[in-house]
Design a protein around this motif. Structure first.
Motif, PDB file in Angstrom:
ATOM      1  N   LEU A 189    -153.733  42.710  48.550  1.00 40.77           N
ATOM      2  CA  LEU A 189    -152.327  42.348  48.374  1.00 40.77           C
ATOM      3  C   LEU A 189    -151.591  42.289  49.707  1.00 40.77           C
ATOM      4  N   GLY A 190    -152.076  43.064  50.671  1.00 41.95           N
ATOM      5  CA  GLY A 190    -151.451  43.052  51.986  1.00 41.95           C
ATOM      6  C   GLY A 190    -151.495  41.692  52.654  1.00 41.95           C
ATOM      7  N   GLU A 191    -152.428  40.837  52.216  1.00 44.99           N
ATOM      8  CA  GLU A 191    -152.551  39.503  52.786  1.00 44.99           C
ATOM      9  C   GLU A 191    -151.371  38.604  52.421  1.00 44.99           C
ATOM     10  N   VAL A 192    -150.683  38.922  51.310  1.00 43.45           N
ATOM     11  CA  VAL A 192    -149.605  38.041  50.857  1.00 43.45           C
ATOM     12  C   VAL A 192    -148.252  38.761  50.796  1.00 43.45           C
ATOM     13  N   LEU A 193    -148.231  40.053  51.083  1.00 43.42           N
ATOM     14  CA  LEU A 193    -146.975  40.800  51.091  1.00 43.42           C
ATOM     15  C   LEU A 193    -146.354  40.777  52.483  1.00 43.42           C
ATOM     16  N   ALA A 194    -145.053  40.999  52.534  1.00 50.32           N
ATOM     17  CA  ALA A 194    -144.388  41.174  53.820  1.00 50.32           C
ATOM     18  C   ALA A 194    -144.960  42.423  54.491  1.00 50.32           C
ATOM     19  N   PRO A 195    -145.036  42.447  55.826  1.00 52.89           N
ATOM     20  CA  PRO A 195    -145.648  43.593  56.531  1.00 52.89           C
ATOM     21  C   PRO A 195    -145.071  44.940  56.118  1.00 52.89           C
ATOM     22  N   ILE A 196    -143.750  45.051  55.972  1.00 52.78           N
ATOM     23  CA  ILE A 196    -143.160  46.335  55.601  1.00 52.78           C
ATOM     24  C   ILE A 196    -143.559  46.743  54.192  1.00 52.78           C
ATOM     25  N   ASP A 197    -143.688  45.769  53.293  1.00 51.29           N
ATOM     26  CA  ASP A 197    -144.109  46.086  51.932  1.00 51.29           C
ATOM     27  C   ASP A 197    -145.590  46.444  51.877  1.00 51.29           C
ATOM     28  N   ALA A 198    -146.398  45.772  52.666  1.00 49.64           N
ATOM     29  CA  ALA A 198    -147.819  46.108  52.731  1.00 49.64           C
ATOM     30  C   ALA A 198    -147.995  47.537  53.240  1.00 49.64           C
ATOM     31  N   LYS A 199    -147.160  47.953  54.201  1.00 52.79           N
ATOM     32  CA  LYS A 199    -147.208  49.308  54.733  1.00 52.79           C
ATOM     33  C   LYS A 199    -146.827  50.321  53.656  1.00 52.79           C
ATOM     34  N   ARG A 200    -145.788  50.003  52.882  1.00 54.95           N
ATOM     35  CA  ARG A 200    -145.386  50.892  51.787  1.00 54.95           C
ATOM     36  C   ARG A 200    -146.527  51.081  50.789  1.00 54.95           C
ATOM     37  N   LEU A 201    -147.250  50.009  50.519  1.00 50.44           N
ATOM     38  CA  LEU A 201    -148.323  50.064  49.530  1.00 50.44           C
ATOM     39  C   LEU A 201    -149.502  50.878  50.036  1.00 50.44           C
ATOM     40  N   ARG A 202    -149.807  50.766  51.307  1.00 49.45           N
ATOM     41  CA  ARG A 202    -150.982  51.447  51.867  1.00 49.45           C
ATOM     42  C   ARG A 202    -150.742  52.923  52.123  1.00 49.45           C
ATOM     43  N   ALA A 221    -148.674  32.981  45.399  1.00 45.13           N
ATOM     44  CA  ALA A 221    -149.388  33.901  46.284  1.00 45.13           C
ATOM     45  C   ALA A 221    -150.572  34.539  45.571  1.00 45.13           C
ATOM     46  N   VAL A 222    -150.405  34.835  44.289  1.00 43.09           N
ATOM     47  CA  VAL A 222    -151.509  35.407  43.514  1.00 43.09           C
ATOM     48  C   VAL A 222    -152.690  34.437  43.487  1.00 43.09           C
ATOM     49  N   ALA A 223    -152.403  33.139  43.388  1.00 46.04           N
ATOM     50  CA  ALA A 223    -153.479  32.137  43.349  1.00 46.04           C
ATOM     51  C   ALA A 223    -154.342  32.192  44.604  1.00 46.04           C
ATOM     52  N   VAL A 224    -153.733  32.539  45.730  1.00 45.52           N
ATOM     53  CA  VAL A 224    -154.457  32.600  46.998  1.00 45.52           C
ATOM     54  C   VAL A 224    -155.484  33.726  46.993  1.00 45.52           C
ATOM     55  N   ILE A 225    -155.135  34.837  46.362  1.00 46.11           N
ATOM     56  CA  ILE A 225    -156.004  36.027  46.401  1.00 46.11           C
ATOM     57  C   ILE A 225    -156.654  36.327  45.054  1.00 46.11           C
ATOM     58  N   GLU A 226    -156.499  35.436  44.094  1.00 44.69           N
ATOM     59  CA  GLU A 226    -156.971  35.727  42.738  1.00 44.69           C
ATOM     60  C   GLU A 226    -158.460  36.016  42.685  1.00 44.69           C
ATOM     61  N   ALA A 227    -159.269  35.238  43.369  1.00 39.45           N
ATOM     62  CA  ALA A 227    -160.720  35.451  43.340  1.00 39.45           C
ATOM     63  C   ALA A 227    -161.079  36.828  43.889  1.00 39.45           C
ATOM     64  N   GLN A 228    -160.382  37.250  44.967  1.00 38.40           N
ATOM     65  CA  GLN A 228    -160.638  38.567  45.538  1.00 38.40           C
ATOM     66  C   GLN A 228    -160.220  39.678  44.569  1.00 38.40           C
ATOM     67  N   LEU A 229    -159.070  39.498  43.926  1.00 38.12           N
ATOM     68  CA  LEU A 229    -158.600  40.495  42.967  1.00 38.12           C
ATOM     69  C   LEU A 229    -159.584  40.653  41.817  1.00 38.12           C
ATOM     70  N   VAL A 230    -160.031  39.533  41.269  1.00 40.53           N
ATOM     71  CA  VAL A 230    -160.955  39.566  40.138  1.00 40.53           C
ATOM     72  C   VAL A 230    -162.258  40.251  40.526  1.00 40.53           C
ATOM     73  N   ALA A 231    -162.781  39.900  41.689  1.00 37.60           N
ATOM     74  CA  ALA A 231    -164.043  40.490  42.136  1.00 37.60           C
ATOM     75  C   ALA A 231    -163.905  42.002  42.328  1.00 37.60           C
ATOM     76  N   ALA A 232    -162.793  42.429  42.927  1.00 34.16           N
ATOM     77  CA  ALA A 232    -162.585  43.861  43.169  1.00 34.16           C
ATOM     78  C   ALA A 232    -162.449  44.626  41.863  1.00 34.16           C
ATOM     79  N   LEU A 233    -161.677  44.097  40.941  1.00 33.47           N
ATOM     80  CA  LEU A 233    -161.473  44.773  39.666  1.00 33.47           C
ATOM     81  C   LEU A 233    -162.750  44.781  38.832  1.00 33.47           C
TER      82      LEU A 233
END
Length: 256
Positions: A189-202, A221-233
């Motif tokens: 998710l950090g790939e598509v979130l704003a840097p400050i929000d990615a920091k909050r999440l991590r 933005a979800v479409a960009v990382i959807e394959a990665q999300l599915v694989a991880a889950l």
């Protein structure tokens, strides 16, 4: 498998109220005026409407109205009808009232708890259209529900269904409960979130604002990382209790 629906009856099916008056073992002498008006309006204006909402104040006898609509449709239209309640206690209460007060002793049955524990006799009667099934939102909205092909659903306290539906279609990954998966998802998710929000999440929350922070990732933005999300889950939930919710969501991310 072929199903036999309904059968002959000496009870009048001209209207729900007339049917109720023909029940010889009912404890109620008759309907209240507003109950009769609601049933008559339903029959005249909403019988063929796919989705109908009936609003009645608490204590106005809405259970009787719902039960009579369920029983009338079961008899007149030879339908498999499911009456759905928010809790198990309410489901048993509906069945008890229908049997002891409304004259439906043999035509309504509870379907509460695990599907494997449902009464086999009642299961057969429901499939044949010989009994109204009373269950909970949890019993209806799950991946392996027994009620896969009902003709009519009646929701008691329909406003309460939102919480049950949201819970069923929610996958909640906790930092403490799923630390590895949480870290992997945070990185993706950090790939598509704003840097400050990615920091909050991590990282752990530093302020009250960080602790209460909520965000939604845009669909594009979800479409960009959807394959990665599915694989991880897929990988991390293969043997986890959350896998059932994930299986429900997996092929429908575009609707989330």
């Amino acid at each position: 498998m072929a199903f036999k629906l309904g059968g002959t009856s000496s009870i009048s099916l001209d209207s729900p109220e007339r049917m109720f008056l023909d029940f010889s073992d009912r404890a109620f002498k008759g309907l209240l005026t507003h109950q009769g008006h609601v049933l008559a309006e339903y029959q005249s204006k909403a019988l063929s409407v796919p989705n109908v909402a009936i609003k009645l104040p608490t204590g106005s006898g809405k259970t009787l109205v719902g039960a009579l609509i369920a029983e009338w449709r079961r008899r007149k239209m030879q339908e498999r009808v499911v009456y759905v309640c928010p809790t198990r206690q309410l489901a048993y209460q509906v069945v008890e009232e229908a049997r002891t007060k409304y004259g439906m002793a043999d035509t309504i049955a509870p379907f509460v708890g695990r599907k494997a524990d449902y009464n086999p006799y009642d299961k057969g009667r429901f499939q044949s259209g010989d009994v109204v099934a009373v269950t909970t939102y949890g019993g209806l909205f799950n991946a392996k529900t027994f009620f896969d092909e009902p003709h009519c659903l009646i929701f008691d306290d329909a406003h309460a269904v939102e919480n049950y539906m949201a819970q069923h279609w929610t996958l909640q990954v906790e930092r403490a409960g799923h630390p590895t998966l949480f870290s992997v998802l945070a990185a993706i998710l950090g790939e598509v979130l704003a840097p400050i929000d990615a920091k909050r999440l991590r990282e752990a929350a530093e302020t009250r604002w960080d602790a209460s922070w909520v965000d939604m990732v845009p669909r594009a933005a979800v479409a960009v990382i959807e394959a990665q999300l599915v694989a991880a889950l897929d990988e991390h939930l293969a043997s986890d209790d959350l896998r059932w919710r994930w299986l429900e969501l997996r092929d429908h991310l575009s609707a989330c």
